[in-house]
Design a protein around this motif. Structure first.
Motif, short mmCIF file in Angstrom:
data_model
loop_
_atom_site.label_atom_id
_atom_site.label_comp_id
_atom_site.label_asym_id
_atom_site.label_seq_id
_atom_site.Cartn_x
_atom_site.Cartn_y
_atom_site.Cartn_z
N LEU A 233 49.30 35.45 53.41
CA LEU A 233 50.14 35.57 54.59
C LEU A 233 50.37 34.20 55.21
CD1 LEU A 233 51.56 37.62 56.43
CD2 LEU A 233 49.48 37.68 57.78
N GLY A 234 51.54 33.59 54.92
CA GLY A 234 51.89 32.32 55.51
C GLY A 234 50.84 31.24 55.34
N GLY A 235 50.28 31.12 54.15
CA GLY A 235 49.27 30.12 53.90
C GLY A 235 47.86 30.56 54.23
N LYS A 236 47.72 31.73 54.82
CA LYS A 236 46.41 32.25 55.18
C LYS A 236 46.01 33.33 54.18
CE LYS A 236 43.91 34.41 59.03
NZ LYS A 236 42.91 33.33 59.19
N THR A 237 44.74 33.32 53.77
CA THR A 237 44.24 34.33 52.84
C THR A 237 43.32 35.29 53.56
OG1 THR A 237 44.32 32.78 50.97
CG2 THR A 237 42.95 34.74 50.71
N LEU A 238 43.63 36.58 53.46
CA LEU A 238 42.76 37.63 53.97
C LEU A 238 42.22 38.40 52.76
CD1 LEU A 238 45.02 39.05 56.85
CD2 LEU A 238 43.31 37.23 56.98
N LEU A 239 41.32 39.34 53.02
CA LEU A 239 40.78 40.17 51.95
C LEU A 239 40.82 41.62 52.37
CD1 LEU A 239 37.97 37.70 51.29
CD2 LEU A 239 39.35 38.59 49.41
N ALA A 240 41.28 42.46 51.45
CA ALA A 240 41.30 43.91 51.70
C ALA A 240 40.21 44.55 50.85
CB ALA A 240 42.67 44.49 51.32
N ASN A 241 39.47 45.46 51.46
CA ASN A 241 38.41 46.19 50.76
C ASN A 241 38.74 47.68 50.79
OD1 ASN A 241 36.02 47.74 50.24
ND2 ASN A 241 34.76 45.96 50.71
N TYR A 242 39.00 48.22 49.60
CA TYR A 242 39.15 49.67 49.46
C TYR A 242 37.95 50.18 48.66
CZ TYR A 242 40.43 54.19 47.59
OH TYR A 242 40.39 55.52 47.23
N SER A 243 37.23 51.14 49.21
CA SER A 243 36.06 51.70 48.52
C SER A 243 36.15 53.22 48.51
CB SER A 243 34.76 51.27 49.21
OG SER A 243 34.59 49.86 49.15
N GLU A 244 35.55 53.82 47.49
CA GLU A 244 35.54 55.27 47.39
C GLU A 244 34.24 55.73 46.74
OE1 GLU A 244 39.02 56.09 45.08
OE2 GLU A 244 38.03 55.67 43.18
N ASP A 245 33.91 56.98 46.99
CA ASP A 245 32.72 57.56 46.40
C ASP A 245 32.88 57.67 44.88
OD1 ASP A 245 30.74 58.17 48.38
OD2 ASP A 245 32.12 59.66 49.20
N ILE A 246 31.77 57.57 44.17
CA ILE A 246 31.75 57.88 42.74
C ILE A 246 31.25 59.32 42.63
CG2 ILE A 246 30.71 57.36 40.51
CD1 ILE A 246 30.49 54.47 41.36
N LEU A 247 32.14 60.20 42.24
CA LEU A 247 31.81 61.62 42.21
C LEU A 247 31.16 62.02 40.90
CD1 LEU A 247 35.11 62.94 43.81
CD2 LEU A 247 32.97 62.34 44.95
N TYR B 161 28.91 53.06 44.79
CA TYR B 161 30.29 53.40 45.13
C TYR B 161 31.24 52.51 44.34
CZ TYR B 161 29.85 49.27 48.15
OH TYR B 161 29.63 47.99 48.63
N ARG B 162 32.49 52.89 44.31
CA ARG B 162 33.52 52.12 43.62
C ARG B 162 34.25 51.26 44.66
NH1 ARG B 162 35.43 55.94 41.33
NH2 ARG B 162 34.60 55.63 39.24
N ARG B 163 34.42 49.97 44.36
CA ARG B 163 34.98 49.04 45.34
C ARG B 163 36.05 48.16 44.71
NH1 ARG B 163 30.70 44.83 47.23
NH2 ARG B 163 31.27 43.87 45.23
N ILE B 164 37.13 47.96 45.47
CA ILE B 164 38.15 46.98 45.10
C ILE B 164 38.25 45.97 46.23
CG2 ILE B 164 40.52 46.54 44.41
CD1 ILE B 164 40.83 49.45 43.74
N ILE B 165 38.10 44.71 45.90
CA ILE B 165 38.34 43.64 46.87
C ILE B 165 39.57 42.88 46.40
CG2 ILE B 165 37.44 41.56 47.98
CD1 ILE B 165 34.65 42.63 47.53
N ALA B 166 40.57 42.77 47.24
CA ALA B 166 41.84 42.16 46.85
C ALA B 166 42.26 41.09 47.85
CB ALA B 166 42.94 43.21 46.74
N PRO B 167 42.68 39.93 47.37
CA PRO B 167 43.17 38.89 48.27
C PRO B 167 44.57 39.23 48.79
CG PRO B 167 43.43 38.19 46.00
CD PRO B 167 42.72 39.51 45.96
N LEU B 168 44.82 38.90 50.03
CA LEU B 168 46.13 39.09 50.64
C LEU B 168 46.62 37.75 51.16
CD1 LEU B 168 45.45 42.34 52.72
CD2 LEU B 168 46.45 42.17 50.43
#
Length: 240
Positions: free
Chosen positions: A226-240, A217-224
């Motif tokens: 927020l007020g000195g705190k780091t979160l991570l967002a994961n967006y993934s999608e099928d590879i067609l 699959y195709r994946r993007i992991i991006a840091p977020l």
């Protein structure tokens, strides 16, 4: 759908350029550029932006789908940011991020557009929240990634049959140590780079339902941030 690496090569081959000439055109070190393509190294969003600018092509060329969505500012975005500054986990549930309406489409491009427009901050999130999973930043000695919130229509929710965040934790508990270590390292890498990282991982594991999941699959992991705190967002999608 071709992988990102295939698409990059197609761009310069169609223009009659060699790999060395393409690297020069993009202003990227030749060894780095060649290694990225031959070894299918992860490609950062900034590198894709550099390539699309150098060859005068839209960033959407790298997206698996179209069209993109317009990211509009939701009425409660300020309250989300304020509440998350206090406590990320409880705030996400207390504020109640609303899912997108039926028909809203989230793509690789729209996710990256949102990240760039928000400068990596958790703002204007409602339109893509249903397709994105959020995680805590893992400590360097972590043996598993730390789920914070799952998107109701994220790829993980779809294929892992997740109804709540705890289900993802249970799924991860059933993964091999090697897979969990690779996931942790991917999250740490995105934090260290400070920008989204695109990759095409292959996962072959048994789910908590007893079913086997085996696909790329195709994946993007991006840091977020927020007020000195780091979160991570994961967006993934099928590879067609």
């Amino acid at each position: 759908m071709a992988q990102i690496h295939d698409k990059i090569e197609k761009i310069y081959r169609q223009r009659g350029l060699s790999t060395r000439q393409a690297a020069k055109t993009c202003g990227i070190n030749y060894t780095t550029f060649r290694s990225m393509l031959q070894n299918e190294r992860e490609v950062s969003a900034s590198t894709l932006d550099t390539i699309s600018s150098a060859f005068d092509i839209p960033f959407s060329y790298f997206s698996a789908k179209s069209p993109i969505i317009e990211i509009e500012s939701p009425k409660n975005s300020d309250s989300i940011t304020s509440a998350l500054s206090e406590n990320a986990d409880s705030a996400l549930h207390r504020v109640g991020i609303q899912t997108a309406k039926a028909g809203d489409v989230v793509t690789l491009e729209s996710f990256l557009n949102w990240w760039v427009a928000s400068a990596g901050r958790l703002e204007n999130f409602d339109k893509i929240a249903h397709r994105v999973d959020l995680f805590e930043r893992p400590p360097s000695d972590a043996n598993q990634i730390q789920p914070l919130q799952i998107g109701q229509s994220s790829l993980a929710s779809k294929y892992f049959y997740l109804e709540e965040t705890g289900h993802l934790k249970q799924t991860l508990d059933g993964f091999s140590p090697e897979t969990n270590t690779a996931l942790v390292q991917a999250h740490i890498e995105a934090c260290n780079r400070g920008e989204p990282v695109i990759s095409h991982p292959f996962l072959d594991e048994t789910l908590r339902t007893g079913e086997r999941f085996a696909r790329r699959y195709r994946r993007i992991i991006a840091p977020l941030y927020l007020g000195g705190k780091t979160l991570l967002a994961n967006y993934s999608e099928d590879i067609l």
